[in-house]
Design a protein around this motif. Structure first.
Motif: not given
Length: 311
Positions: A226-252
């Motif tokens: 997924p665009a905000f990674g995986e792992g522990q729930s609180h870390g994933v949810l923090y990134r969803i709320v506060h960070e930009q999606p990681d789209l590196a490697g996604v076709p243009d």
């Protein structure tokens, strides 16, 4: 809720139909149970057949949920709404027991793996397949939203892949958990890697919430995570709320669609109809045409494991 896939990590040559276990019911309503298909937070999914012989998936609700009056009330409302949904890319609810335990609902059985299982076994999908996937799921959301339902738990295990396109399952049913005390004791509504910011912040949920999850779904299909990674729930949810999606490697070709779907502000996300338009614009020739080989060959070959339905 679990989809119709027993084990995303199972070998391709294995059966997706697992034998019934001790303690499993033999029959629910008119449906004699033939095999297990999977299990999740809300219950266990079984294979059965209508009296005329058509295979169906039966979701048996966990007893501790079924025993909660608030859950039963909300479940009754959500199943009634779900039965009105008749989109081409949904697995319709065809029967249910909503008043007397054990509670269950029956949906059309889709002869194909979940998106999660397909990506786990065979890797990411090519752009053309991802665009057809996104457009099909968006069309399913049009049908769901048109009945006043918000899916709330759109994720890779709630999208099934069939020869004629994807199918979205379990739409709206996650909402039935919201009114219960069980929500506070381990039964989560939604799946963190596919949640929207407003879900993480416990704010108002609407159709745009599903569009954000669709963006996560598309990223997963194209990138494997997924665009905000995986792992522990609180870390994933923090990134969803506060960070930009990681789209590196996604076709243009997919980036314009994803940037809009993954906007933090729900008001900035496209509607389901606009998602289809964005998919058309990104496709070759500006049109979408679904054929029997819309999926990669390895995934198409894998579909046959779901066709040998036990009696």
């Amino acid at each position: 809720m679990a989809g119709q896939e027993a084990d995303p990590g199972a070998p391709a040559q294995g059966s997706v139909f697992q034998p019934l276990e001790a303690g499993d019911p033999v029959q629910l309503g008119d449906y004699v149970l033939a095999a297990r298909l999977g299990a999740g937070g809300m219950g266990t999914v079984y294979l059965s057949h209508t009296l005329a012989g058509r295979p169906v998936a039966i979701k048996a609700i966990r007893p501790e949920l079924a025993g909660d009056p608030d859950f039963r009330r909300r479940f009754r409302q959500e199943v009634a709404a779900a039965r009105r949904v008749h989109g081409l890319y949904t697995a319709p609810v065809i029967d249910s027991e909503i008043d007397t335990a054990p509670l269950w609902l029956a949906t059309a059985f889709v002869q194909g793996p979940t998106l999660a299982a397909a990506v786990t076994r065979h890797g990411t999908l090519p752009v053309a397949s991802v665009l057809l996937l996104a457009a099909g799921v968006a069309e399913a959301l049009q049908a769901v939203h048109g009945e006043g339902i918000v899916h709330r738990d759109l994720k890779a295990s709630n999208v099934l892949l069939a020869t004629d396109g994807p199918r979205v399952i379990d739409f709206g049913i996650a909402r039935a958990v919201d009114a219960t005390a069980l929500t506070k004791t381990g039964v989560a509504v939604g799946t963190p890697p596919f949640m929207a910011p407003e879900q993480a912040l416990n704010k108002e949920i609407g159709p745009a919430t599903d569009i954000f999850s669709l963006g996560q779904l598309v990223t997963y299909a194209a990138k494997g995570t997924p665009a905000f990674g995986e792992g522990q729930s609180h870390g994933v949810l923090y990134r969803i709320v506060h960070e930009q999606p990681d789209l590196a490697g996604v076709p243009d070709a997919l980036l314009p669609l994803l940037r809009r779907c993954l906007a933090k502000d729900p008001a900035e996300r496209p509607s389901a109809a606009e998602v289809i338009g964005l998919c058309r614009a990104a496709s070759e020739g500006g049109i979408l045409r679904r054929t029997g080989d819309w999926l990669p060959g390895a995934v198409t070959a894998d579909l046959t494991r779901h066709h040998d339905v036990p009696a």
